[in-house]
Design a protein around this motif. Sequence first.
Motif, short mmCIF file in Angstrom:
data_model
loop_
_atom_site.label_atom_id
_atom_site.label_comp_id
_atom_site.label_asym_id
_atom_site.label_seq_id
_atom_site.Cartn_x
_atom_site.Cartn_y
_atom_site.Cartn_z
N VAL A 1 0.84 -1.20 0.00
CA VAL A 1 0.00 0.00 0.00
C VAL A 1 0.88 1.26 0.00
O VAL A 1 0.45 2.32 -0.44
N ASN A 2 2.11 1.13 0.45
CA ASN A 2 3.06 2.24 0.47
C ASN A 2 3.93 2.32 -0.78
O ASN A 2 4.64 3.31 -0.97
N ASP A 3 3.91 1.30 -1.62
CA ASP A 3 4.76 1.27 -2.82
C ASP A 3 4.03 1.91 -3.99
O ASP A 3 3.64 1.25 -4.95
N ILE A 4 3.86 3.21 -3.91
CA ILE A 4 3.10 3.97 -4.91
C ILE A 4 3.74 3.85 -6.29
O ILE A 4 3.04 3.79 -7.30
N ALA A 5 5.06 3.82 -6.36
CA ALA A 5 5.76 3.79 -7.65
C ALA A 5 5.85 2.39 -8.25
O ALA A 5 6.35 2.22 -9.36
N GLY A 6 5.38 1.37 -7.53
CA GLY A 6 5.42 0.01 -8.06
C GLY A 6 6.81 -0.55 -8.20
O GLY A 6 7.12 -1.25 -9.16
N GLU A 7 7.67 -0.26 -7.24
CA GLU A 7 9.06 -0.72 -7.28
C GLU A 7 9.23 -2.19 -6.92
O GLU A 7 10.27 -2.77 -7.20
N VAL A 8 8.23 -2.77 -6.29
CA VAL A 8 8.35 -4.13 -5.75
C VAL A 8 7.44 -5.09 -6.52
O VAL A 8 6.26 -4.80 -6.73
N THR A 9 8.01 -6.21 -6.93
CA THR A 9 7.24 -7.29 -7.55
C THR A 9 6.77 -8.23 -6.44
O THR A 9 7.58 -8.69 -5.63
N VAL A 10 5.48 -8.50 -6.42
CA VAL A 10 4.90 -9.36 -5.38
C VAL A 10 4.78 -10.78 -5.92
O VAL A 10 4.22 -11.02 -6.99
N VAL A 11 5.29 -11.74 -5.13
CA VAL A 11 5.22 -13.15 -5.47
C VAL A 11 4.52 -13.88 -4.33
O VAL A 11 4.97 -13.82 -3.18
N LEU A 12 3.42 -14.56 -4.66
CA LEU A 12 2.69 -15.37 -3.69
C LEU A 12 2.94 -16.83 -3.99
O LEU A 12 2.81 -17.26 -5.15
N ASP A 13 3.29 -17.59 -2.98
CA ASP A 13 3.52 -19.02 -3.17
C ASP A 13 2.19 -19.73 -3.40
O ASP A 13 1.19 -19.44 -2.73
N GLU A 14 2.17 -20.67 -4.34
CA GLU A 14 0.97 -21.45 -4.63
C GLU A 14 0.40 -22.11 -3.38
O GLU A 14 -0.81 -22.14 -3.19
N ALA A 15 1.27 -22.67 -2.55
CA ALA A 15 0.81 -23.37 -1.35
C ALA A 15 0.11 -22.41 -0.39
O ALA A 15 -0.88 -22.78 0.26
N LEU A 16 0.58 -21.19 -0.30
CA LEU A 16 -0.06 -20.19 0.55
C LEU A 16 -1.47 -19.90 0.03
O LEU A 16 -2.42 -19.79 0.81
N MET A 17 -1.60 -19.79 -1.27
CA MET A 17 -2.88 -19.44 -1.87
C MET A 17 -3.89 -20.59 -1.86
O MET A 17 -5.02 -20.42 -2.29
N ALA A 18 -3.51 -21.74 -1.33
CA ALA A 18 -4.45 -22.86 -1.19
C ALA A 18 -5.33 -22.69 0.05
O ALA A 18 -6.32 -23.40 0.21
N HIS A 19 -5.00 -21.75 0.92
CA HIS A 19 -5.74 -21.53 2.16
C HIS A 19 -6.85 -20.50 1.95
O HIS A 19 -6.69 -19.55 1.19
N GLU A 20 -7.95 -20.70 2.65
CA GLU A 20 -9.09 -19.78 2.55
C GLU A 20 -8.80 -18.43 3.20
O GLU A 20 -9.30 -17.40 2.75
N ILE A 21 -8.02 -18.44 4.29
CA ILE A 21 -7.70 -17.22 5.03
C ILE A 21 -6.19 -17.08 5.08
O ILE A 21 -5.47 -18.05 5.37
#
Length: 165
Positions: free
Chosen positions: A108-128
Amino acid sequence: MPKSPQALFDYLAELGIPVTTRQHPPLFTVEESQSLRGEIPGAHTKNLFLKDRKDRHFLVSVEEDARVDLKSIHHIIGASGRVSFGRPDRLMDYLGVSPGAVTLFGVVNDIAGEVTVVLDEALMAHEIINAHPLHNEATTSIARADLPRFLEATGHEPLILKVSQ
């Protein structure tokens, strides 16, 4: 000036994304945060702020107990050569947080989009999914479907990749 946790919560509310937040003593490590297991449902994150040799920055989020091979992750995330941990001053500049409070909500603070976000597949298997709300004295829970919506609203199209072993 980095956004406050309240500004983050207000932004999430504007997006129509419900979250729940639980206050707790400051937690600096995954080991410390595991003392809350059973009290806060869902997957708990471990976040790595990395940089490559071209000074590109990545925020990699995995489950708290996931193993990540830092010697080969650059092949998976598209980094230029091997990665190392990003400097604390860059962490503050880009995500508005300090070491020990690295969080997906920091984009939310990276207004200039300097950071690439990577989410692990295993993390995204969870509902919360749980992460710190810009400081390590609370944990905020967000629904899996709402996390990409939040990231995209901040201008960060997340890469969902298998980065853990």
